[in-house]
Design an enzyme around this catalytic site. Sequence first.
Site, PDB file in Angstrom:
ATOM      1  N   GLY A  10       4.608  -7.960   0.279  1.00 49.48           N
ATOM      2  CA  GLY A  10       4.704  -6.554  -0.138  1.00 49.48           C
ATOM      3  C   GLY A  10       5.437  -5.752   0.915  1.00 49.48           C
ATOM      4  CG  MET A  11       8.526  -6.642   2.778  1.00 45.14           C
ATOM      5  SD  MET A  11       7.909  -6.120   4.399  1.00 45.14           S
ATOM      6  CE  MET A  11       6.412  -7.071   4.522  1.00 45.14           C
ATOM      7  CB  VAL A  13       6.796   3.024   3.025  1.00 46.35           C
ATOM      8  CG1 VAL A  13       7.030   3.698   4.346  1.00 46.35           C
ATOM      9  CG2 VAL A  13       7.751   3.512   1.984  1.00 46.35           C
ATOM     10  N   GLY A  15       3.950  -1.810   3.752  1.00 45.98           N
ATOM     11  CA  GLY A  15       4.115  -3.205   4.164  1.00 45.98           C
ATOM     12  C   GLY A  15       5.106  -3.320   5.312  1.00 45.98           C
ATOM     13  CG  ASN A  33       9.197  -6.762  -1.637  1.00 45.88           C
ATOM     14  OD1 ASN A  33       8.074  -6.266  -1.580  1.00 45.88           O
ATOM     15  ND2 ASN A  33      10.142  -6.287  -2.407  1.00 45.88           N
ATOM     16  NE  ARG A  34       7.761  -7.164  -8.001  1.00 43.43           N
ATOM     17  CZ  ARG A  34       7.804  -6.173  -8.870  1.00 43.43           C
ATOM     18  NH1 ARG A  34       7.763  -6.415 -10.139  1.00 43.43           N
ATOM     19  NH2 ARG A  34       7.877  -4.916  -8.471  1.00 43.43           N
ATOM     20  CB  SER A 128      -7.510   5.324   6.181  1.00 42.72           C
ATOM     21  OG  SER A 128      -7.135   6.679   6.118  1.00 42.72           O
ATOM     22  CE  LYS A 182      -8.348   4.522   2.557  1.00 46.89           C
ATOM     23  NZ  LYS A 182      -7.218   4.384   1.716  1.00 46.89           N
ATOM     24  CG  HIS A 185     -11.191   7.328   4.341  1.00 43.08           C
ATOM     25  ND1 HIS A 185     -10.052   7.658   3.638  1.00 43.08           N
ATOM     26  CD2 HIS A 185     -10.962   7.724   5.623  1.00 43.08           C
ATOM     27  CE1 HIS A 185      -9.172   8.209   4.453  1.00 43.08           C
ATOM     28  NE2 HIS A 185      -9.697   8.253   5.666  1.00 43.08           N
ATOM     29  CG  ASN A 186      -9.094   7.070  -0.329  1.00 41.68           C
ATOM     30  OD1 ASN A 186      -9.054   6.879   0.884  1.00 41.68           O
ATOM     31  ND2 ASN A 186      -8.167   6.633  -1.139  1.00 41.68           N
ATOM     32  CD  GLU A 189      -7.200  11.038   1.625  1.00 40.83           C
ATOM     33  OE1 GLU A 189      -7.334  10.052   2.366  1.00 40.83           O
ATOM     34  OE2 GLU A 189      -6.396  11.063   0.661  1.00 40.83           O
ATOM     35  CE1 TYR A 190      -8.620  11.333  -3.727  1.00 42.96           C
ATOM     36  CE2 TYR A 190      -9.005  12.664  -5.674  1.00 42.96           C
ATOM     37  CZ  TYR A 190      -8.406  11.580  -5.076  1.00 42.96           C
ATOM     38  OH  TYR A 190      -7.581  10.763  -5.797  1.00 42.96           O
ATOM     39  NE  ARG A 445     -36.332  13.442 -19.984  1.00 45.92           N
ATOM     40  CZ  ARG A 445     -37.199  12.518 -19.638  1.00 45.92           C
ATOM     41  NH1 ARG A 445     -38.278  12.861 -18.953  1.00 45.92           N
ATOM     42  NH2 ARG A 445     -37.004  11.262 -19.947  1.00 45.92           N
TER      43      ARG A 445
HETATM   44  C1  6PG Z   1      -5.256   6.966   3.369  1.00 46.32           C
HETATM   45  C2  6PG Z   1      -5.170   7.629   2.019  1.00 46.32           C
HETATM   46  C3  6PG Z   1      -4.406   6.835   1.027  1.00 46.32           C
HETATM   47  C4  6PG Z   1      -4.399   7.438  -0.365  1.00 46.32           C
HETATM   48  C5  6PG Z   1      -3.590   8.667  -0.472  1.00 46.32           C
HETATM   49  C6  6PG Z   1      -3.357   9.152  -1.889  1.00 46.32           C
HETATM   50  O1  6PG Z   1      -6.379   6.826   3.817  1.00 46.32           O
HETATM   51  O2  6PG Z   1      -4.240   6.635   3.965  1.00 46.32           O
HETATM   52  O3  6PG Z   1      -6.483   7.779   1.521  1.00 46.32           O
HETATM   53  O4  6PG Z   1      -4.964   5.558   0.987  1.00 46.32           O
HETATM   54  O5  6PG Z   1      -3.894   6.510  -1.224  1.00 46.32           O
HETATM   55  O6  6PG Z   1      -4.179   9.676   0.257  1.00 46.32           O
HETATM   56  O7  6PG Z   1      -4.504   9.316  -2.623  1.00 46.32           O
HETATM   57  P1  6PG Z   1      -4.437  10.164  -3.976  1.00 46.32           P
HETATM   58  O8  6PG Z   1      -3.100   9.882  -4.607  1.00 46.32           O
HETATM   59  O9  6PG Z   1      -5.550   9.690  -4.855  1.00 46.32           O
HETATM   60  O10 6PG Z   1      -4.551  11.590  -3.574  1.00 46.32           O
END
Ligand code: 6PG
Length: 467
Positions: A10-11, A13, A15, A33-34, A128, A182, A185-186, A189-190, A445
């Site tokens: 997987g190449m 960015v 990769g 890479n493919r 991440s 992860k 974590h995401n 992040e949201y 209920r």
């Molecule tokens: C990270 C990020 C990453 C994630 C992007 C986009 O830790 O480097 O969490 O893995 O894919 O932030 O996420 P969304 O497209 O769902 O916003």
Amino acid sequence: MKKEHVGIIGMSVMGRNLCLNLERNGYLVSIFNRSYKKSKKILVENPNKNILCFKNINEFISSIQKPRKIFLMIKSGNVTDKVINSILKYLDKEDIIIDLGNSYYKDTIRREKYLYNLGIKFIGAGISGGEMGALLGPSIMPGCKKSVYNIMKSIFINISAKYNDFPCVDYIGPNGSGHYLKMIHNGIEYGDMQIISESYYILKNLLKMSNVEISEIFNLWNKGELNSYLIEITRDIFLKKDDKGNYLIDFISDVAKNKGTGKWICKNALEIESPLSLITESVFFRYISSMKNERHFASKILIGSKNNFVCNNKDIFIEDLRRSLYFSKIISYAQGFYQLYIISKINKWNLNYINIAKIFRSGCIIRAKFLNKIIDAYKNNFKLKNLLLDKYFSEISCKYQNSLRNIVSTSILNGIPIPAFSSAISYYDSYRSNMLSSNLIQAQRDFFGSHKYERIDIKGSFHTNWK
Ligand code: 6PG
């Protein structure tokens, strides 16, 4: 000493950057890479590096030192299965596949079991830090058998981000736990991104601040408790101009996209019954943002508040907002870490929250000064169920809650959407309540469905003939 020879498939960015990271850290890297063109380009752009590129997958696999260590840096989903199946026939027992994609943790569990039966070792590792993280050092969250982690440990440590020399990687737990982390974590992040965006909108629409002024506020906030990567980039975003000299932020569409990891964490929260309201509101907000045409139509029909906000003391209001942001961040992490606590119990993962907070301190998107407070909290009480119950966090909560109440009520009165902020205070008020309104739910209920209820004064399960 002969260089250890590893492989990456997987190449894109990510990769490519991981390949350069491995190479910089003294490894000989075979890449595949493919489309061969992409691999070749990397070779051309990086001459005299210890990188070998292959057109043929068989030759690629054969080039790698045994037992092979093959990183997958590909789009998660069916493609991961396809790639794994396509290389299986060339692998030998004891070879290790490391999936660094944003894979769904249940897929990771399935893949590990499948490969284990074939004698192939598998690691589902969340990473991440985006493109720069992959290049300079990401935060790495490997989930697998401990013995497999030990084989990979030195490579992980070498390529990971460092926080004051401390490597941002550690063994997370068995099968699936790395990708689960992860996902958490995401979600966090949201949540962080949402509460920062709500703060921005309040500064812009209630205080009528310019982009430069907003940037200055974030710059100031970044010097204190809120110090973090996301606050830092937010500060810089407001100063960026486009080719025409306009502030770019004012010309970016308000439709927020997503790649699905936010949805996963919310679905899982429902599945394991872990209240994750702030992050869930952040995910829903992205969905509402995507309803651009409907929102445009509704904006012509539905009116908002007619209140005209007058700020009596700007400094106090901005400090209230800063405190709201910090307090909401605490609520969000409390919910995220609580979900880790629940899943760890269900799956007997034995997660170590101190190490988790430690590896988030550099490299990853949610890196923040505040993580040290989380480390302290779990050091004080390793069995801590909810971060809000820690001394530091409970003191901050008691001190900052009125600021959040002010910001939430002012925003609501003025028609500013603040779903994450308001969910934060609602969670706080629910969690700290000895008695909630849900006695009525129980009565209802039982009324319509004879579902029974418990009493607070007598043990047992009761049904009443309500009519
Ligand atoms: C990270 C990020 C990453 C994630 C992007 C986009 O830790 O480097 O969490 O893995 O894919 O932030 O996420 P969304 O497209 O769902 O916003």
